[in-house]
Enzyme design. Structure first.
Site, PDB file in Angstrom:
ATOM      1  N   CYS A 120      -5.494   1.585   4.277  1.00  0.00           N
ATOM      2  CA  CYS A 120      -4.482   1.435   3.247  1.00  0.00           C
ATOM      3  C   CYS A 120      -3.241   2.263   3.521  1.00  0.00           C
ATOM      4  O   CYS A 120      -2.213   2.074   2.907  1.00  0.00           O
ATOM      5  CB  CYS A 120      -5.051   1.837   1.901  1.00  0.00           C
ATOM      6  N   CYS A 154      -8.264  -2.971  -3.975  1.00  0.00           N
ATOM      7  CA  CYS A 154      -7.521  -3.772  -4.942  1.00  0.00           C
ATOM      8  C   CYS A 154      -8.029  -5.219  -4.947  1.00  0.00           C
ATOM      9  O   CYS A 154      -8.451  -5.747  -3.905  1.00  0.00           O
ATOM     10  CB  CYS A 154      -6.044  -3.770  -4.585  1.00  0.00           C
ATOM     11  N   CYS A 197      -6.858  -7.945  -2.402  1.00  0.00           N
ATOM     12  CA  CYS A 197      -7.127  -7.647  -0.985  1.00  0.00           C
ATOM     13  C   CYS A 197      -8.609  -7.397  -0.717  1.00  0.00           C
ATOM     14  O   CYS A 197      -8.976  -6.830   0.303  1.00  0.00           O
ATOM     15  CB  CYS A 197      -6.320  -6.430  -0.545  1.00  0.00           C
ATOM     16  N   CYS A 239       0.835  -1.201   0.000  1.00  0.00           N
ATOM     17  CA  CYS A 239       0.000   0.000   0.000  1.00  0.00           C
ATOM     18  C   CYS A 239       0.870   1.251   0.000  1.00  0.00           C
ATOM     19  O   CYS A 239       0.513   2.264  -0.600  1.00  0.00           O
ATOM     20  CB  CYS A 239      -0.909   0.032   1.229  1.00  0.00           C
TER      21      CYS A 239
HETATM   22  S1  SF4 Z   1      -4.787  -2.912  -1.226  1.00  0.00           S
HETATM   23 FE1  SF4 Z   1      -3.532  -4.785  -1.501  1.00  0.00          FE
HETATM   24  S2  SF4 Z   1      -2.831  -4.828  -3.628  1.00  0.00           S
HETATM   25 FE2  SF4 Z   1      -3.631  -2.761  -3.189  1.00  0.00          FE
HETATM   26  S3  SF4 Z   1      -1.862  -1.590  -2.681  1.00  0.00           S
HETATM   27 FE3  SF4 Z   1      -2.690  -2.341  -0.727  1.00  0.00          FE
HETATM   28  S4  SF4 Z   1      -1.735  -4.366  -0.325  1.00  0.00           S
HETATM   29 FE4  SF4 Z   1      -1.286  -3.756  -2.475  1.00  0.00          FE
END
Ligand code: SF4
Length: 424
Positions: free
Chosen positions: A238, A212, A215, A131
């Site tokens: 995030c 995302c 996740c 993130c």
């Molecule tokens: S939500 Fe998941 S895939 Fe998206 S940036 Fe964060 S850890 Fe990475």
């Protein structure tokens, strides 16, 4: 919009400061979300405000309001490279349907992705860092260009957001505007349906909060809408809103930089230490000592900012029982290993008063105490003792199988000695 990338407080804030964030929130507490946004755009930060949107399940509501107020307002979408194709399509749908004229897509720095996430699986091993490089870092230079930004955060979403005001002054003197702070889940659905706004294509498939793809998972009926985000991980945010005091957290080096341990990780602490002389009317993100709160109760209750409470040994949490919901966090001081009075305070909060916010231990927090603290309802620890910090990072906590005093209901008497209990 300010042209410089340097993080300085824009002049417009002088006006806001003169008006006072307290007065601003007071004026707008009763106002509807659209009025809050309209006023922020026209009077608080004209030409100096941006919107950051995830184009997720709820985003149509805020973006519809943006289109009503000024469709040319800058809207930024973080294209992490990990979104569902449906989300990317939804960006185009909303742009077209709502007539948004100024939507920008922000990408992660390709060098960072190559260096830290060459195989694209960092989300699996270190989601905070993922993130950080895909969201926090790319957004930072954008927000630095503006005097403030608008978020779609709402009070009902998490305990930490439970005291979210309409306007926040961040630690670097910028304004965060939260027009939907008082919206409930039902308000969001009703707003979307009555205006016939396009739904995110995954919403009907059970995705009630969408980030995302790796996740995000669908949630069951009745389940917390955010339960599908980072399911199974001790992660709720995030990083963009991680520190709701305005500073953006840096989880890459979290364990070495932070002392607050919560939900299985060291994280940035939004609270600062309370200092003598702090104004009760404008204090924010501090744990107010219990006697100080009682001495200035009316002023603290009228204060719109997030606050915590500090309870020291010998002080009685019963004295503030009716005001507990005012606090996002209660810190219990453990002055010495041998002083166990804090455990009783934690149990009162968790069991008698069903306090839903954060209960944190501060002071002499050592490895051997932690299982007992957690058992009493403490869910956050401020840890400065290095061996204890290492033990937490490495998940090395002593196991305590049998207890003398019952806590909660999920415990059973052991054998013929009912005063000994074990977690069932
Ligand atoms: S939500 Fe998941 S895939 Fe998206 S940036 Fe964060 S850890 Fe990475």
């Amino acid at each position: 919009m300010a042209q410089s990338n340097v993080a300085v407080a824009p002049a417009a804030h002088e006006k806001l400061k003169a008006l006072g964030i307290l007065a601003l929130n007071g004026m707008f507490d009763e106002m509807d979300a659209l009025s809050v946004l309209r006023y922020a755009v026209s009077d608080v930060l004209p030409g100096d405000l941006a919107i950051v949107s995830s184009f997720g399940a709820d985003s149509a509501v805020l973006l519809h309001m943006v289109a009503q107020v000024d469709p040319s307002l800058p809207v930024y979408f973080l294209e992490t490279g990990k979104h569902f194709p449906e989300t990317l399509a939804y960006v185009e749908t909303l742009k077209k349907t709502l007539g948004l004229l100024n939507v920008h897509t922000v990408h992660p720095n390709p060098d960072d992705v190559r260096r830290f996430d060459p195989d694209g699986d960092l989300w699996e091993t270190d989601p905070d860092s993922c993130c950080h490089i895909r969201k926090t870092e790319p957004l930072e230079p954008i927000t630095e260009q503006y005097g403030g930004w608008v978020t779609g955060r709402k009070r009902y979403q998490t305990t930490e957001r439970g005291v979210l005001p309409h306007f926040e002054l961040t630690s670097d003197d910028r304004i965060k505007v939260n027009p939907l702070a008082y919206f409930s889940d039902a308000d969001v659905v009703e707003y979307r349906q009555t205006r016939n706004l396009p739904e995110h294509p995954l919403y009907a498939k059970g995705f009630k909060s969408i980030g995302c793809a790796p996740c995000t998972s669908a949630v069951a009926d009745g389940e917390d809408p955010r339960a599908g985000r980072w399911r199974g991980l001790n992660k709720k945010e995030c990083g963009i809103h991680y520190d709701f005091n305005g500073a953006i957290a840096s989880p890459m080096t979290a364990a070495s930089r932070h002392t607050l341990w919560k939900d299985g990780a060291f994280i940035a602490d939004p609270f600062k230490e309370w200092t003598e002389g702090t104004d009760p009317a404008s204090a924010r993100y501090v744990h107010v000592p219990l006697p100080e709160f009682l001495a200035n109760r009316d002023a603290y209750l009228a204060n719109p900012h997030p606050l915590g409470l500090l309870v020291s040994p010998g002080e009685s949490v019963e004295d503030v029982a009716e005001d507990l919901s005012r606090f996002a966090s209660v810190a219990i001081r453990f002055p010495a290993f041998s002083d166990g009075r804090g455990y009783s305070t934690a149990r009162l909060l968790a069991e008698r008063y069903r306090f839903a916010g954060e209960i944190r231990a501060v002071g002499d927090v050592l490895q051997d105490q932690i299982p007992l603290m957690r058992r009493c309802g403490i869910n956050a620890l401020v840890v400065t003792h290095e061996p204890t910090r290492h033990a937490l990072v490495e998940n090395r906590l002593p196991e305590v199988a049998i207890f003398y005093q019952p806590v909660g209901t999920a415990e059973v008497p052991v054998g013929t000695r009912p005063f000994l209990r074990r977690v069932s």
